[in-house]
Design an enzyme around this catalytic site. Structure first.
Site, PDB file in Angstrom:
ATOM      1  N   ASP A  14      40.177  59.470  32.021  1.00  0.00           N
ATOM      2  CA  ASP A  14      39.550  60.378  31.565  1.00  0.00           C
ATOM      3  C   ASP A  14      39.395  61.833  32.859  1.00  0.00           C
ATOM      4  O   ASP A  14      39.297  60.714  34.192  1.00  0.00           O
ATOM      5  CB  ASP A  14      38.047  60.178  31.272  1.00  0.00           C
ATOM      6  CG  ASP A  14      38.180  59.725  29.411  1.00  0.00           C
ATOM      7  OD1 ASP A  14      39.666  59.396  29.510  1.00  0.00           O
ATOM      8  OD2 ASP A  14      37.515  58.891  29.286  1.00  0.00           O
ATOM      9  N   HIS A 153      39.505  56.381  35.112  1.00  0.00           N
ATOM     10  CA  HIS A 153      39.102  57.832  35.494  1.00  0.00           C
ATOM     11  C   HIS A 153      39.445  58.445  36.303  1.00  0.00           C
ATOM     12  O   HIS A 153      40.288  58.277  37.748  1.00  0.00           O
ATOM     13  CB  HIS A 153      38.060  57.557  35.643  1.00  0.00           C
ATOM     14  CG  HIS A 153      37.401  56.939  34.620  1.00  0.00           C
ATOM     15  ND1 HIS A 153      37.515  56.398  34.466  1.00  0.00           N
ATOM     16  CD2 HIS A 153      36.536  57.970  33.387  1.00  0.00           C
ATOM     17  CE1 HIS A 153      36.232  55.432  33.114  1.00  0.00           C
ATOM     18  NE2 HIS A 153      35.786  57.314  32.300  1.00  0.00           N
TER      19      HIS A 153
END
Length: 188
Positions: A14, A153
């Site tokens: 992400d 992430h």
């Protein structure tokens, strides 16, 4: 939504793409023949279109993660939905992961008609500087099973833990016979 596949796990990243992380992640995935899904922010994709092309050309899938990362619980639906649409237009995918995993019921109803909303089953906290890289590593290594979606992430904040953990996870998955696959971008 969890995607189930015998012997497969799904790594997702992400908040990117970022020049500091994306290339390094792609290099590690390539080394193990692993595929992943990148839930990109529209504003990051606009800044780094060459990285979006690198992700696609390497055979990974793309999802969108909004344009500017609003929190669905704290953002009125009338403001939230246009940000999501702007992110979707920038990325060009019907996979959507809500920032923070938070949606109001009205947001979910509106978005689920157009997008495949994707959550996760494991989040090791690669962004959390209050834990050690070993704790981050074990949260995946000690719990991974076929069908899991791991939320990671692709940002500078997560760099330390991700760089300490990703190569070990990829090696572990290979040893366990788990293939890393990209989530399918088609269908709702």
């Amino acid at each position: 939504v969890l995607f189930r596949s015998t012997g497969a796990v799904y790594l997702t990243f992400d908040d990117g793409p970022t020049p500091e992380q994306t290339g390094w992640i792609l290099d590690n995935l390539r080394e193990y023949g692993a595929k992943a899904t990148f839930f990109c922010l529209g504003q990051q994709a606009a800044r780094h279109p060459e990285l979006i092309e690198c992700i696609r050309s390497a055979g990974h899938s793309l999802g969108h993660h909004s344009y500017s990362h609003p929190n669905g619980w704290r953002t009125p639906t009338a403001d939230y939905l246009p940000d999501i649409e702007k992110g979707a237009q920038q990325i060009g995918s019907n996979l959507f992961r809500p920032p923070y995993g938070m949606l109001r019921p009205a947001q979910y109803r509106a978005l689920s008609k157009r997008y495949r909303i994707v959550g996760w089953s494991l989040m090791p906290g690669d962004y959390d500087h209050t834990i050690s890289s070993e704790t981050c590593y074990q949260r995946v290594a000690g719990n991974i099973k076929a069908g899991d979606i791991v939320c990671l992430h692709d940002n500078v904040k997560s760099s330390e833990h991700l760089r300490a953990c990703l190569p070990g996870w990829l090696k572990l998955f290979a040893e366990k016979g788990l293939s890393c696959q990209a989530l399918p971008e088609t269908g709702i």
